[in-house]
Design an enzyme around this catalytic site. Structure first.
Site, PDB file in Angstrom:
ATOM      1  N   ALA A 118      -7.787  49.662  61.378  1.00 17.26           N
ATOM      2  CA  ALA A 118      -7.576  48.472  62.271  1.00 17.26           C
ATOM      3  C   ALA A 118      -6.663  47.160  61.605  1.00 17.26           C
ATOM      4  O   ALA A 118      -6.432  46.657  62.482  1.00 17.26           O
ATOM      5  CB  ALA A 118      -9.006  48.080  62.790  1.00 17.26           C
ATOM      6  N   CYS A 237       3.899  54.382  62.789  1.00 18.49           N
ATOM      7  CA  CYS A 237       5.092  53.748  62.955  1.00 18.49           C
ATOM      8  C   CYS A 237       6.102  54.541  62.195  1.00 18.49           C
ATOM      9  O   CYS A 237       6.999  54.146  61.094  1.00 18.49           O
ATOM     10  CB  CYS A 237       5.095  52.301  62.374  1.00 18.49           C
ATOM     11  SG  CYS A 237       4.453  52.100  60.703  1.00 18.49           S
TER      12      CYS A 237
END
Ligand code: SAM
Length: 301
Positions: A118, A237
């Site tokens: 997170a 990503c």
């Protein structure tokens, strides 16, 4: 300039998407990416943020898929961080691509959500905002210092009701179960390369093997913690298939999970790379978007 791109990364891209698409990715690496932010609906709304930015001579542009996402084509991050609205947590500096996973997660108020990796909290705070602060969110982060940053951002963004666990998510007890899970996995970062900027990222076979091992363990864990019949988002990503399509396809095969095609109506302006797994999204880096991958999985049993 292409010489600045690590050879291993160039070779992988050429093998996976061919010459023309590799050129697009490299052009994206070379582009100067615009500053982008997300309006925090827990504290403000787009019209007043746009007005405040324009009053500070910061030009804004919008995207078709979210009113909350703003592109600041001429600004530097410091132009935003200097403003009181930033200090007050009314906006969160976040790349456009990284806003997509939480939007596609479809979290609802009252649900029990796990954000498995997170920190620093961009997506946790986004899920809190999307659910009006009425979801029960558990946010896991393995690294203590990053966990502190996560707590700071939750506080500043006014995201209450989030349980933060400073834990390796692979160690989460299988007795937990969640309505939805976001696994924004640690990755090589091959989507975020910016030529001309110093970076500590390494692109070689050993690093990729280490990263994919962690991704696989986390994804298999997520599919154990998800309630049967429920859905999760896996994102990175990265633009490398080993971390993306191959990872998701292998986990689905091993667990019997189903790959759910993403609902991408409205996201037509997002630049895409071809994917080897239908229904998933790989964003091509350009002057507005970082390279990113998103997939949805449903646990069947
Ligand atoms: N979702 C975050 C956001 O939007 O701000 C970005 C997450 S970043 C891609 C991945 C995070 O996972 C890093 O903060 C890293 O420290 C953390 N991480 C890596 N391995 C982990 C593990 N086994 N369990 C929990 N967190 C982990």
């Amino acid at each position: 300039m292409w010489d600045e791109v690590p050879q291993f990364l160039r070779e992988q891209l050429l093998e996976q998407v061919g010459q023309a698409e590799t050129e697009r990715v490299l052009a994206g690496y070379a582009a100067r990416r615009a500053v982008t932010l997300r309006v925090n609906r827990l504290k403000s709304e787009p019209a007043s943020i746009r007005a405040a930015l324009e009053a500070a001579s910061v030009r804004t542009q919008s995207v078709p898929w979210s009113e909350d996402a703003l592109v600041l084509p001429d600004a530097a991050e410091a132009d935003v961080t200097a403003l009181p609205l930033y200090e007050r947590g009314e906006v969160y500096l976040q790349s456009l691509s990284s806003m997509i996973p939480a939007l596609l997660l479809g979290a609802q108020p009252g649900e029990n959500i796990l954000d498995m990796a997170a920190a620093p909290g961009g997506k946790t705070t986004q899920i809190a905002a999307l659910t009006g602060g009425r979801a029960m969110i558990t946010a896991c982060e393995r690294h203590a210092a990053r966990c502190e940053r996560l707590k700071f951002n939750l506080e500043r963004q006014g995201a209450r009701g989030v349980t933060v666990m400073n834990i390796d998510a692979r160690q989460l007890d299988d007795l937990f179960s969640f309505d939805r899970i976001l696994l924004d996995a640690p990755c090589s970062g091959s989507g975020t390369v910016q030529l001309g900027e110093r970076s500590r990222a390494r692109f070689d076979r050993e690093t990729l093997a280490r990263v994919t091992k962690m991704q696989e363990a986390l994804l298999l864990k997520a599919l154990r913690l998800l309630k049967p019949g429920h859905e999760m988002i896996y994102s990175t990503c990265s633009v490398l298939a080993q971390e993306n399509e191959q990872m998701v396809a292998r986990a689905a095969k091993r667990t019997g999970a189903q790959i759910v095609p993403l609902e991408l109506a409205g996201f037509e302006d997002v630049p895409r790379l071809p994917v080897s797994l239908p229904g998933t999204l790989c964003v091509c880096p350009d002057a507005r978007y970082e390279g990113f991958f998103v997939a949805k999985l449903r646990r069947n049993r």
